[in-house]
Enzyme design. Structure first.
Site, short mmCIF file in Angstrom:
data_model
loop_
_atom_site.label_atom_id
_atom_site.label_comp_id
_atom_site.label_asym_id
_atom_site.label_seq_id
_atom_site.Cartn_x
_atom_site.Cartn_y
_atom_site.Cartn_z
N ARG A 1 0.82 -1.21 0.00
CA ARG A 1 0.00 0.00 0.00
C ARG A 1 0.85 1.26 0.00
O ARG A 1 0.31 2.37 -0.02
CB ARG A 1 -0.88 0.02 1.25
CG ARG A 1 -2.32 -0.48 1.02
CD ARG A 1 -3.00 -0.48 2.37
NE ARG A 1 -4.42 -0.37 2.34
CZ ARG A 1 -5.25 -1.41 2.46
NH1 ARG A 1 -4.79 -2.62 2.52
NH2 ARG A 1 -6.54 -1.21 2.50
N ARG B 1 -21.54 -2.97 2.52
CA ARG B 1 -20.78 -4.22 2.57
C ARG B 1 -20.96 -4.92 3.94
O ARG B 1 -20.96 -4.26 4.97
CB ARG B 1 -19.29 -3.91 2.36
CG ARG B 1 -18.39 -5.12 2.59
CD ARG B 1 -17.05 -4.97 1.94
NE ARG B 1 -16.14 -4.06 2.63
CZ ARG B 1 -14.92 -3.80 2.20
NH1 ARG B 1 -14.49 -4.32 1.07
NH2 ARG B 1 -14.14 -2.96 2.86
P1 AMP Z 1 -8.29 -3.89 3.98
O1 AMP Z 1 -8.99 -5.06 4.58
O2 AMP Z 1 -7.27 -4.28 2.96
O3 AMP Z 1 -9.23 -2.82 3.49
O4 AMP Z 1 -7.45 -3.20 5.17
C1 AMP Z 1 -8.09 -2.68 6.31
C2 AMP Z 1 -7.14 -1.79 7.11
O5 AMP Z 1 -6.00 -2.56 7.53
C3 AMP Z 1 -6.54 -0.62 6.34
O6 AMP Z 1 -7.40 0.50 6.32
C4 AMP Z 1 -5.25 -0.37 7.15
O7 AMP Z 1 -5.57 0.27 8.39
C5 AMP Z 1 -4.81 -1.77 7.48
N1 AMP Z 1 -3.95 -2.33 6.42
C6 AMP Z 1 -4.23 -3.40 5.59
N2 AMP Z 1 -3.22 -3.64 4.73
C7 AMP Z 1 -2.27 -2.71 5.02
C8 AMP Z 1 -0.99 -2.41 4.46
N3 AMP Z 1 -0.49 -3.11 3.43
N4 AMP Z 1 -0.29 -1.38 4.99
C9 AMP Z 1 -0.76 -0.66 6.03
N5 AMP Z 1 -1.96 -0.87 6.59
C10 AMP Z 1 -2.72 -1.89 6.10
#
Ligand code: AMP
Length: 213
Positions: free
Chosen positions: A91, A130
């Site tokens: 990310r 969702r």
């Molecule tokens: P997601 O399920 O991919 O939408 O991720 C949910 C939350 O987890 C994000 O909003 C971040 O707070 C954290 N997160 C997930 N992947 C990452 C990553 N690669 N780097 C930093 N934070 C992450």
């Protein structure tokens, strides 16, 4: 095959990952799922992750990269022959550079970074409807992908799926994750996907791309 799904939160990466992984024999790596699991513990790291996630902020690169490299070492040392599908990682440019190096160590490289393109207004609508099934982890949408009738579900809304937090997450995406488009374009591995289309249409586009590898 090593694939990255790149795109804003709510662009449908998780839903497509569920479809692609069994079809192309890929092992799913969702850092969001890893973090949701990690934050259940009763320690300072868990509390820190929880605070950042509920505000829509990113977890520091060091923490995420450590989590991913441990997972990669274990996976690539095992007899599991599946390829990898990254959803929600990298990310930041820092994470992308780290991943390239980690893969190089194992004589591997990224085959494709699929960029899920979609308008922000659609995202806010999608994300607030969702729901996730606590039992299976499957993702549903009350408007566009309701769970089939007659099943026994335990649906919940992620606490970072509210309108307030999603706006913050979109801003974070723009600032910290969008630069990856340039990064992977220079690497020659970007493929565009229309993520606003019907799910089956997006599935077809994704299949067409993955079928080439
Ligand atoms: P997601 O399920 O991919 O939408 O991720 C949910 C939350 O987890 C994000 O909003 C971040 O707070 C954290 N997160 C997930 N992947 C990452 C990553 N690669 N780097 C930093 N934070 C992450």
């Amino acid at each position: 095959m090593i694939i990255i799904l790149l795109g804003a939160p709510g662009s449908g990466k998780g839903t497509q990952a569920e479809y692609i992984c069994p079809k192309y024999n890929l092992f799913p790596v969702s850092t969001g799922d890893l973090l949701r699991e990690r934050k259940k513990a009763d320690d300072d790291i868990a509390r820190n992750i929880n605070a950042l996630m509920s505000e829509g902020k990113l977890i520091p690169d060091d923490t995420i990269n450590l989590l991913v490299s441990e997972m990669l070492d274990a996976k690539l040392a095992s007899s599991d022959q599946r390829g990898l599908l990254f959803d929600g990682y990298p990310r930041t440019v820092e994470q992308a550079k780290f991943l390239n190096e980690a893969l190089k160590k194992h004589n591997k490289k990224i085959d494709g970074a699929l960029l899920f393109q979609i308008d922000e207004n659609i995202i806010v609508d999608r994300i607030t409807s969702r729901r996730v099934d606590r039992k299976t982890g499957k993702i549903y949408n009350l408007k566009t992908l309701p769970p089939p009738a007659g099943g026994d579900y335990d649906l919940y809304q992620r606490e970072d799926d509210t309108e307030e937090v999603i706006k913050k997450r979109l801003a974070v995406y723009k600032e910290q994750t969008e630069p990856l488009i340039d990064f992977y374009t220079k690497q020659g591995v970007i493929f565009n996907v229309d993520a606003a289309a019907e799910r089956s249409e997006t599935e077809k586009e994704v299949s067409d791309i993955l079928g080439k590898f």
